[in-house]
Scaffold this motif. Sequence first.
Motif, mmCIF file in Angstrom:
data_model
loop_
_atom_site.group_PDB
_atom_site.id
_atom_site.type_symbol
_atom_site.label_atom_id
_atom_site.label_comp_id
_atom_site.label_asym_id
_atom_site.label_seq_id
_atom_site.Cartn_x
_atom_site.Cartn_y
_atom_site.Cartn_z
ATOM 1 N N MET A 381 0.836 -1.207 0.000
ATOM 2 C CA MET A 381 0.000 0.000 0.000
ATOM 3 C C MET A 381 0.867 1.253 0.000
ATOM 4 S SD MET A 381 -3.269 -1.058 2.441
ATOM 5 C CE MET A 381 -3.964 0.603 2.463
ATOM 6 N N GLN A 431 -7.289 -2.642 2.218
ATOM 7 C CA GLN A 431 -7.784 -2.875 0.853
ATOM 8 C C GLN A 431 -7.926 -4.380 0.605
ATOM 9 O OE1 GLN A 431 -5.492 1.254 -0.318
ATOM 10 N NE2 GLN A 431 -4.891 -0.589 -1.430
ATOM 11 N N ASP A 434 -11.168 -4.605 -4.846
ATOM 12 C CA ASP A 434 -11.109 -3.376 -5.642
ATOM 13 C C ASP A 434 -12.436 -2.607 -5.670
ATOM 14 O OD1 ASP A 434 -12.625 -5.037 -7.220
ATOM 15 O OD2 ASP A 434 -11.266 -5.026 -8.947
ATOM 16 N N GLY A 438 -13.088 -0.742 -0.901
ATOM 17 C CA GLY A 438 -12.032 -1.723 -0.720
ATOM 18 C C GLY A 438 -12.420 -3.008 -0.014
ATOM 19 N N MET A 449 -10.583 6.487 1.530
ATOM 20 C CA MET A 449 -9.688 5.461 1.014
ATOM 21 C C MET A 449 -8.423 6.100 0.450
ATOM 22 S SD MET A 449 -11.435 2.644 1.544
ATOM 23 C CE MET A 449 -10.385 1.481 0.660
ATOM 24 N N ARG A 453 -4.548 2.873 -5.592
ATOM 25 C CA ARG A 453 -4.981 1.550 -5.129
ATOM 26 C C ARG A 453 -5.008 0.480 -6.208
ATOM 27 N NH1 ARG A 453 -10.787 2.644 -3.379
ATOM 28 N NH2 ARG A 453 -10.763 0.367 -3.294
ATOM 29 N N ASN A 457 -4.608 -4.967 -3.508
ATOM 30 C CA ASN A 457 -5.628 -5.471 -2.590
ATOM 31 C C ASN A 457 -5.487 -6.979 -2.446
ATOM 32 O OD1 ASN A 457 -7.674 -6.869 -4.525
ATOM 33 N ND2 ASN A 457 -7.343 -4.854 -5.473
#
Length: 562
Positions: A381, A431, A434, A438, A449, A453, A457
Amino acid sequence: MGKINDKRRWNKEIVYQIYPRSFQDTNNDGIGDLQGIIAHLDYIKSLGASTIWISPIYKSPMVDMGYDISDYQKIDPQFGTMEDFDELLREANKRGIKIMMDLVVNHTSEQHEWFQKALASPTSPYRDYYIFKTSKNGQKPNNWRSLFGGSTWTEVQGEPGTYYFHTFAAQQPDLNWENPKLRQEIYEMINWWLDKGIAGFRIDAITHLKKDLDWASIPADGSDGLAAVIKKGQNRPGLDLFLDELKQETFDKHNAMTVGEAYGVPEDDLRKFIGPNGYFSMIFDFSYMNIEVKNADEWYRGKTNWDVSELKDTLFGSQRAIKNVDGWAANVLENHDQPRVLSKLIKDPNERTPTAAKALATMYYFLPGTPFIYQGQELGMKNFKRKKIDEFNDVSSINNYRMALKEGYSPAEALEIVNSRSRDNARTPMQWNDEAFGGFSRVTPWLKMGTDRKGINVGSEKLDPDSVLNYYREMSQLRKKVDLQDVFVRGELVEIKNVPQAVIAYKRVLDNKKVVILVNLSKVKQALHSSEAKVILNNYHTLQKDENELILLPYQAVILAE
């Protein structure tokens, strides 16, 4: 290495830190909860984690997101109930996972019953549970600056000239550790939790317990006329008396695992903290976590221009100091108070790739000590990008923004500093997939969020054998292999020095076994002297060799068994 003493029974642990507010929401209020942790225990076990450290879940008004506790022996309703916690203990135990709580005893919330009783009357015995001063001239008792900005003193409403002390926010009054009665109440609470069956504690802000009792003003170090409180309230003479007693009255009685958040410990004092008879099982190695800022406590003062050679020197220098006292480290890349490591240590945004995330993971994971993984770190992340200061929740971020403006930064410059350093970066929701939120929640989360991203995840990464997630799983499996575990737990650390500046290289050596860790932290190839060795982990599919040289590709990390 010296004999592994009894407290080193924790030396094979892998710890996963959960920030519960942002982990998993199961009751659709936008806030993570204890049932959310229970739901993902098998996921945590798949990472090789044997202990979970849970950030504060005690009752709290959440001014500092749970680090302002109003009742140490109640679960805050937004996280669930004590019954939920007991269920978590049972379910974790079934999976061979221990639970470690966060212990915050430098201060409480202003809403704690003790402080409310202290405010109720100047003659209340609870006044001596905290630090109150009455100023004869109506001025604040001194010019100390709190870690969250502004004075460490707040005037008591209805009592002109009387102030209470707080190292952090005004809503977090410091406890008076000089009071033996207060200390005994704290010990009773700690033992209550340990009797419940938790494995131990991560201890917050522990080096702040002792303050200089002269309460004297000191030369200002900022345009506000104030001076940093750490100069008079961190690692001060007499702290050892408190920490010795704390250990004897609580941790020793339960054989507890303890991890100190011990900022600013001088190297000469390391033995007291983590030596064979130290206060704690381990302390966090923060040596390189703040490498990018000029001042870890007042990061509005700007960034440094660090390079990999400086990171390398800091990393190995810290490890040498720990070895010299026969100590044990808690090794970290991220936590709830830090920005995401991929955004922090990889300066070029275009290079913040899964490959680079794996390289950073390899760098720290096999050092002597216990590896800690912070939720989402295992996914790679990244930091967010917020456009306005009112998009931030973290009290420290907001105060640092204000202080930056006072120091002459433009609003755009101040916002850039806060974006890169804000604690909110680590606190965005986990996450899991998607979806818009999340998979963390079905409703709008308490904190927006992250903004970078794509593909980062659990749902996507668990299906990709080359993902950061699966690389973390491979690292844990390697660390626990029967023929290698002792090397990683007890082996000597030997820095490999004849390598390019951008390469961090070391060996773990035990008897006739050697494991070599090589990490290229640059975007160009790096050539090293080659030796005959077996590749046991690689964040690429290949390893190039050219006659007597081994070629590391950009951000390549390899582990070799000699």
